[in-house]
Write an enzyme that holds these catalytic residues in place. Sequence first.
Site, mmCIF file in Angstrom:
data_model
loop_
_atom_site.group_PDB
_atom_site.id
_atom_site.type_symbol
_atom_site.label_atom_id
_atom_site.label_comp_id
_atom_site.label_asym_id
_atom_site.label_seq_id
_atom_site.Cartn_x
_atom_site.Cartn_y
_atom_site.Cartn_z
ATOM 1 N N LYS A 274 0.723 -1.176 -0.002
ATOM 2 C CA LYS A 274 0.106 -0.001 -0.020
ATOM 3 C C LYS A 274 0.826 1.193 0.186
ATOM 4 C CE LYS A 274 -3.922 -1.811 2.740
ATOM 5 N NZ LYS A 274 -4.760 -1.704 1.634
ATOM 6 N N ARG A 348 -10.556 -11.270 1.841
ATOM 7 C CA ARG A 348 -11.313 -12.220 1.317
ATOM 8 C C ARG A 348 -10.673 -13.751 1.308
ATOM 9 N NH1 ARG A 348 -11.588 -8.973 -4.152
ATOM 10 N NH2 ARG A 348 -11.275 -7.448 -2.609
HETATM 11 N N1 BES Z 1 -8.107 -3.847 4.701
HETATM 12 C C1 BES Z 1 -8.168 -3.236 3.360
HETATM 13 C C2 BES Z 1 -9.516 -2.393 2.997
HETATM 14 C C3 BES Z 1 -9.493 -1.300 3.815
HETATM 15 C C4 BES Z 1 -9.469 -0.006 2.973
HETATM 16 C C5 BES Z 1 -10.162 -1.258 5.308
HETATM 17 C C6 BES Z 1 -9.713 1.130 4.025
HETATM 18 C C7 BES Z 1 -10.187 0.011 5.884
HETATM 19 C C8 BES Z 1 -10.023 1.113 5.172
HETATM 20 C C9 BES Z 1 -8.133 -4.433 2.156
HETATM 21 O O1 BES Z 1 -7.291 -5.545 2.486
HETATM 22 C C10 BES Z 1 -7.768 -3.954 0.892
HETATM 23 O O2 BES Z 1 -6.740 -3.649 0.900
HETATM 24 N N2 BES Z 1 -8.532 -4.003 -0.043
HETATM 25 C C11 BES Z 1 -8.138 -3.617 -1.264
HETATM 26 C C12 BES Z 1 -8.840 -4.625 -2.343
HETATM 27 C C13 BES Z 1 -8.371 -4.501 -3.757
HETATM 28 C C14 BES Z 1 -6.638 -4.849 -3.709
HETATM 29 C C15 BES Z 1 -8.999 -5.454 -4.717
HETATM 30 C C16 BES Z 1 -8.755 -2.347 -1.685
HETATM 31 O O3 BES Z 1 -9.777 -2.013 -1.087
HETATM 32 O O4 BES Z 1 -8.019 -1.451 -2.232
HETATM 33 MN MN MN Z 2 -5.495 -5.182 1.996
#
Ligand code: BES
Ligand code: MN
Length: 492
Positions: A274, A348
Site C-alpha cells: 500500500k 477475502r
Molecule cells: N483492509 C483493506 C480494506 C480497507 C481499506 C479497510 C480502507 C479499511 C479502510 C483491504 O484488505 C484491501 O486492501 N482491499 C483492497 C482490495 C483491492 C486490492 C481489490 C482495496 O480496497 O483497495
Molecule cells: Mn488489503
Amino acid sequence: MKIETRIADPLKYPTPALIIGCFEDSENELFINCDAMLGGYLRRIIAGKEFCGKVNSSRLIDTLGKLQAERLLLVGLGKKSELNVEQLRQAAGGSMQALKVARISSFASALHLSWMAKTALEAVCEGTLLGSYAFEQYKTKDRAERFNFEEMTLLQPKETDGKADIARIERTKTICEGVRLARDLVSQPGNVVTTGYLADTAMEIAARHSLGCRIYEQSELEKLGMNALLAVGKGAAEPPRLIVLEYNGCDTKGRPVVLVGKGITFDSGGISIKPGAGMEEMKTDMAGGAAVLGAMAAVAGLKLPVNLVAIVPTAENMPDGKAYRPGDVLTSLSGTTIEITNTDAEGRLILCDALHFAQKYKPTALIDLATLTGACVVALGHEASGLMGNDQRLVDALKAAGERCGERLWQLPLWDEYGEAMKSDIADLKNAGSRDGGSITAGWFLKQFVGKNRWAHLDIAGTAWSDKHRPYSPKGATGVGVRLLIEYLSVI
Ligand code: BES
Ligand code: MN
Ligand code: ZN
C-alpha cells in the site's frame, strides 16, 4: 463508571452537576421548575439564542446555590415529536464531552425522564458509557491530571421498579463492555495486537464465561489445508491462527449462529504494498474479528438463549522473501483454486477458508464482518456499513437491527454477473478484479465459499474507525458490529 439509580426529585438532589434534556419546541416540566428556581435564567438563555435545544448542543451553567445541584447541564433534544432512542443515546454521549471539559466526574442525570419510553434508561446508560470511552494507555505524561468519570446517578420518580432498573443497567453495561473490548483491540497498535494476542484474548473470554475455545496453530492449519489463510500469513514473523469460540445458551443440539470476523492484525498490502500515507490505519484491519470477540463476550455475559460460534481467522499481511506473491495459485480449504492478482486483497482469502470451515457447524445463519474494501468507503462513506447476502430475510433482519441500535447498514446487490470480474485464466477464481464495484466483487467472492447456508456479509471498512468525534463514539475505534450483533441475536 459506576451507574446507580436513586428515587429522588431532581430539584432537591445535591450533586456536582445535573443533566436535564431540553426540547427545541416545547418546555418540559423539569425545565420550567429549574427556570423558576433560577429566577428565569434558563428562559433568558433561550431568548438570547445562546442555547436553543437543538440536537447535539449543550450548555453548562452554574446554579449559584439556587438549586441543590451545583451546576446544570442543559442538553438539546430537538423537536419533541421527533425524539427517538438514537437521539437520546447521542444526547447522553454528547454530554460526556461537556462534562469532561469541565472536569465533572460525578453527576446526576434526569435526561431519561425526557422520554416516556421504557428504553429511555438503556439509551442514556449506553450513550453515557460509550461516550465516555477513551484510549489513553500510551499517554505517559501528566498521568496525575488525567480525568476519569466516576459515577452517574439516574434520578427516578417514586413509582419506579428498582429491580427492573438494575437489570436494564446491568444488561447495558455488559453490552458496552463488549464494545469497549472491541474498541480497545482496534485501538491497540499492530505491534501489540498480534495473532497471538487475539488468541490470548479469546482464551480469556472463554475462561471467564466457560466457553469452548480452540486455537488452530499453523501446523494444524497446514493439516487442515487452510492454504488461503496460511498464504496471507507467510510474510509475517507472527504465524497465522484460526480462533474458534463456542457458546451454548440453549439446547446443546440446536444449530448455532456462526459469526466470522476478519482478523488481519496489520495490512501492509504485502508484495502489492500500500502507499505509505495513512498506512497506520491498517492496524484496524482486525476490527471484524474484534467485533465478533466483543459480541461473543457480551452474549455469554448476557446469557442469551442462543447457540453461537465465533470464528476469527487471523494473520499479518507483510512483504518478505517468504511472502505470497501475485501470480501464485492457492488451493483453498474448499478445494477451489485461487490465482492471486493482488496480495492486498487478503481479507477475502482468510475469510474464504474460515467461511468454508464454518459450514461444518451447519449454521442457522452465517454472518461475517470485515474491513474488506476501500471501495465500500467510497460508496457509503462512514455513515453505514455495506451489507450483502444470499438470504433476504437475514439481510432484512440485520438491517432492522442496525436501525434500532444506530449502526446503519446498506445493502448492495450480489448478482451473478458480478462474478465475471473474478474469473481467472489459470485457476477457478482470482482474488481481485478491477476497481469497479469493488465491494460487491469481494462479497461475490465470499459467496462462493458459503455453500447453501443462509449468509450475510458486512463490510465495515468505513465504519470501524472514525476520524471525527461522534456523540457516543469518540474519535478512533468505534466498536461497530458488537451492538448490532447483540441486537440481532436478542430477537431471533
Ligand atoms: N483492509 C483493506 C480494506 C480497507 C481499506 C479497510 C480502507 C479499511 C479502510 C483491504 O484488505 C484491501 O486492501 N482491499 C483492497 C482490495 C483491492 C486490492 C481489490 C482495496 O480496497 O483497495
Ligand atoms: Mn488489503
Ligand atoms: Zn485488509
